[in-house]
Write a protein that holds these residues in place. Structure first.
Motif, mmCIF file in Angstrom:
data_model
loop_
_atom_site.group_PDB
_atom_site.id
_atom_site.type_symbol
_atom_site.label_atom_id
_atom_site.label_comp_id
_atom_site.label_asym_id
_atom_site.label_seq_id
_atom_site.Cartn_x
_atom_site.Cartn_y
_atom_site.Cartn_z
ATOM 1 N N HIS A 86 6.042 -50.650 48.797
ATOM 2 C CA HIS A 86 4.596 -50.673 48.506
ATOM 3 C C HIS A 86 4.054 -51.794 49.375
ATOM 4 N N SER A 87 3.395 -51.423 50.460
ATOM 5 C CA SER A 87 3.225 -52.354 51.577
ATOM 6 C C SER A 87 1.986 -53.230 51.458
ATOM 7 N N TYR A 88 1.626 -53.611 50.246
ATOM 8 C CA TYR A 88 0.458 -54.495 50.118
ATOM 9 C C TYR A 88 0.851 -55.965 50.276
ATOM 10 N N GLY A 89 2.112 -56.326 49.954
ATOM 11 C CA GLY A 89 2.520 -57.732 50.051
ATOM 12 C C GLY A 89 3.689 -58.049 49.148
ATOM 13 N N ASN A 90 3.757 -59.303 48.705
ATOM 14 C CA ASN A 90 4.868 -59.763 47.862
ATOM 15 C C ASN A 90 4.350 -60.340 46.558
ATOM 16 N N MET A 91 5.000 -59.967 45.459
ATOM 17 C CA MET A 91 4.621 -60.470 44.149
ATOM 18 C C MET A 91 5.734 -61.372 43.624
ATOM 19 N N GLY A 92 5.357 -62.493 42.991
ATOM 20 C CA GLY A 92 6.357 -63.381 42.381
ATOM 21 C C GLY A 92 6.302 -63.293 40.870
ATOM 22 N N ASN A 94 5.481 -65.572 38.792
ATOM 23 C CA ASN A 94 4.300 -66.252 38.265
ATOM 24 C C ASN A 94 3.097 -65.517 38.845
ATOM 25 N N ARG A 95 2.324 -64.894 37.961
ATOM 26 C CA ARG A 95 1.290 -63.976 38.450
ATOM 27 C C ARG A 95 0.238 -64.631 39.348
ATOM 28 N N SER A 96 0.139 -65.946 39.308
ATOM 29 C CA SER A 96 -0.897 -66.583 40.134
ATOM 30 C C SER A 96 -0.382 -66.918 41.538
ATOM 31 N N ILE A 97 0.893 -66.674 41.809
ATOM 32 C CA ILE A 97 1.435 -66.989 43.141
ATOM 33 C C ILE A 97 2.030 -65.727 43.764
ATOM 34 N N GLY A 98 1.450 -65.300 44.862
ATOM 35 C CA GLY A 98 1.970 -64.120 45.560
ATOM 36 C C GLY A 98 1.457 -64.114 46.985
ATOM 37 N N GLU A 99 1.804 -63.084 47.732
ATOM 38 C CA GLU A 99 1.313 -62.963 49.106
ATOM 39 C C GLU A 99 0.630 -61.611 49.252
ATOM 40 N N PHE A 100 -0.696 -61.655 49.371
ATOM 41 C CA PHE A 100 -1.441 -60.417 49.567
ATOM 42 C C PHE A 100 -1.594 -60.221 51.070
ATOM 43 N N LEU A 101 -0.760 -59.366 51.637
ATOM 44 C CA LEU A 101 -0.670 -59.270 53.100
ATOM 45 C C LEU A 101 -1.399 -58.058 53.658
ATOM 46 N N MET A 102 -1.328 -56.972 52.965
ATOM 47 C CA MET A 102 -1.790 -55.646 53.422
ATOM 48 C C MET A 102 -0.853 -55.070 54.497
ATOM 49 N N THR A 103 -0.937 -53.752 54.635
ATOM 50 C CA THR A 103 0.064 -53.000 55.398
ATOM 51 C C THR A 103 0.245 -53.473 56.855
ATOM 52 N N PRO A 104 -0.831 -53.751 57.620
ATOM 53 C CA PRO A 104 -0.570 -54.165 59.008
ATOM 54 C C PRO A 104 0.290 -55.426 59.101
ATOM 55 N N LYS A 305 11.798 -70.639 40.938
ATOM 56 C CA LYS A 305 12.606 -71.699 40.301
ATOM 57 C C LYS A 305 11.935 -72.248 39.047
ATOM 58 N N ASP A 306 10.651 -71.988 38.899
ATOM 59 C CA ASP A 306 9.911 -72.527 37.749
ATOM 60 C C ASP A 306 9.869 -71.478 36.634
ATOM 61 N N THR A 307 11.005 -71.348 35.938
ATOM 62 C CA THR A 307 11.134 -70.259 34.955
ATOM 63 C C THR A 307 10.131 -70.383 33.814
ATOM 64 N N SER A 308 9.674 -71.611 33.528
ATOM 65 C CA SER A 308 8.740 -71.783 32.403
ATOM 66 C C SER A 308 7.388 -71.131 32.709
ATOM 67 N N ALA A 309 7.084 -70.926 33.991
ATOM 68 C CA ALA A 309 5.778 -70.341 34.354
ATOM 69 C C ALA A 309 5.844 -68.829 34.552
ATOM 70 N N PHE A 310 7.002 -68.221 34.254
ATOM 71 C CA PHE A 310 7.117 -66.770 34.421
ATOM 72 C C PHE A 310 6.217 -66.046 33.425
ATOM 73 N N ALA A 311 5.602 -64.976 33.867
ATOM 74 C CA ALA A 311 4.820 -64.137 32.955
ATOM 75 C C ALA A 311 5.787 -63.503 31.944
ATOM 76 N N PRO A 312 5.335 -63.326 30.667
ATOM 77 C CA PRO A 312 6.240 -62.853 29.603
ATOM 78 C C PRO A 312 6.947 -61.542 29.938
ATOM 79 N N GLY A 313 6.264 -60.623 30.548
ATOM 80 C CA GLY A 313 6.875 -59.332 30.883
ATOM 81 C C GLY A 313 8.078 -59.500 31.794
#
Ligand SMILES: [Zn+2]
Length: 441
Positions: A86-92, A94-104, A305-313
């Motif tokens: 799914h070529s939109y980017g990378n999800m971590g 912690n829902r507030s930290i990710g890379e929204f890259l888009m396909t190109p 590495k910051d397991t305490s900040a992981f989203a519950p799901g």
């Protein structure tokens, strides 16, 4: 008037000869060529003309009209594919930290990591098809895009939860209409969700699933089905689906291997999305791989590495991976050893995966499961390309997509991460520029 005609002819001749001269020729010499299709490793040279491998020579080529690159002491494998992206980017986690890259930008990262083509299995359909068509027509720096477009799914089914449009089918009449519209956009595959794991979202019924497979077969387009259970696999393989994606979490029943072999159905296991989140938590040195750290934001890697900040799901998902990982690896070993065709796909875009890099991990996980480096390489290169109808490989007539490695991938499949050079359609890729934002286009 006569003079004018002479001039036109002269100009045409000049352009024709320019064209002949400009067909770029490249010789990669003194390499160890690793061919996953026939599982041979041999010393030799690869002659490339334009974007195609013209020949593979075992003797030394003394004179060559074109560019010569000596790759003495290196290994050459065909370009890699990721068959579930799914070529939109990378999800971590912690829902507030990710890379929204888009396909190109994703396709540039792919190329950086030696992945010369990928199959996007769910994006906004007009966006991804337009981009793919533009790339095919005008070229676009980055790995080749192949795409399913939407997911065909039931009302309220998997695929409808992301807030992006998809195509809903609940009966054979809707299937005919939706696939009819979709076919006009020339999807490379049809993606269907048929997932009867209890407690999950609604899924299409048996009759609708069969209609999707039938309609796709009628148009000669491979169907890739997201499945949940072994019974799902029985149903879709019996119906004539070309590939299933994901691996059921329960142990492998005895009848699956003969059925898949008989029907020639492939599996895209997605070991990365189903086990790698847990692997990353249990072994944080995985986050320090040079290839990964070169390609991916430090913040995103740190967030694992910051397991305490992981989203519950995601915490629940880790538990699920703990329960199923061993069975998954055993299943993939058994399928692979029996000769069921495996295609490397990571489900990149989800937690535990990274665009481009995870292809290397998927191969490593196959080998950790007990399969040979040859099977892993074939799954990620020649077999994957063939599924898309492409001549992928390191033989005469193959498209000249190659990865040159510093160490042997047969000694250790992890060596595919040690990249010396990437060749895409006959040209050496300027890898650093693939990581610069925006880039050359
Ligand atoms: Zn997916």
């Amino acid at each position: 008037m006569k003079i004018f005609r002479v001039h036109v002819l002269w100009i045409v001749l000049v352009f024709m000869s320019l064209d002949v001269v400009s067909a770029q020729r490249l010789l990669l010499t003194n390499a160890t060529i690793v061919d996953p299709a026939d599982r041979t490793e041999k010393k030799g040279s690869i002659v490339i003309e334009g974007n195609t491998i013209q020949s593979v020579e075992e003797m030394v080529i003394e004179e060559f009209d074109g560019d010569v690159i000596d790759v003495e002491g290196k290994w050459i494998i065909p370009g890699l594919y990721d068959m579930h992206v799914h070529s939109y980017g990378n999800m971590g986690p912690n829902r507030s930290i990710g890379e929204f890259l888009m396909t190109p930008m994703v396709s540039r990262r792919m190329l950086y990591s030696g992945v010369t083509g990928f199959l996007d299995l769910f994006s906004v359909e007009d966006f991804i098809f337009t981009l793919r068509d533009t790339q095919r027509k005008d070229g676009m720096e980055g790995a080749d895009i192949y795409a399913a477009g939407p997911i065909l799914t039931a009302t309220g089914g998997h695929g409808t939860e992301y807030g992006i449009p998809t195509r809903v089918v609940n009966n054979p009449e809707e299937v005919e209409k939706e696939i009819g519209e979709l076919i006009a956009k020339k999807p490379d595959v049809i993606k269907l969700v048929y997932d009867n794991v209890p407690g999950r979202m609604p899924t299409v019924n048996l009759e609708t699933m069969k209609a999707v497979v039938q309609e796709s077969n009628k148009h000669d387009i491979p169907v890739v089905v997201h499945i949940g259970t072994w019974q799902d696999i029985r149903d879709v393989v019996e119906a004539g689906a070309h590939a299933v994606t994901h691996t059921p979490e329960e142990p492998l029943p005895d009848d699956i291997i003969p059925l898949m072999l008989e029907k020639g159905a492939a599996i895209i296991p997605t070991l990365c999305v189903q086990t790698e989140f847990l692997n990353l938590i249990q072994d944080s040195t995985l986050l320090e791989s040079p290839l990964l750290t070169e390609m991916t934001s430090a913040d995103l890697l740190k967030s694992y590495k910051d397991t305490s900040a992981f989203a519950p799901g995601f915490k629940r998902w880790l538990k699920a991976q703990e329960r199923s990982r061993e069975d998954l690896l055993n299943t993939i070993r058994a399928l692979g050893e029996a000769g069921v065709p495996i295609l490397v796909g990571t489900d990149a875009g989800n937690v535990g995966t990274f665009q481009g890099y995870s292809v290397h991990r998927e191969m490593q996980l196959m080998v950790e499961a007990g399969l040979s480096p040859w099977n892993a390489l074939e799954s990620a290169t020649t077999r994957a390309g063939a599924f898309l109808g492409l001549s992928a490989g390191v033989s005469e007539g193959s498209v000249a997509n190659l990865v040159v490695l510093n160490q042997s991938p047969l000694d250790d499949i992890g060596h595919t991460q040690d990249i010396h050079m990437v060749v895409y359609r006959g040209k050496v890729v300027d890898r650093p520029s693939m990581l610069s934002v925006g880039g050359g286009e």
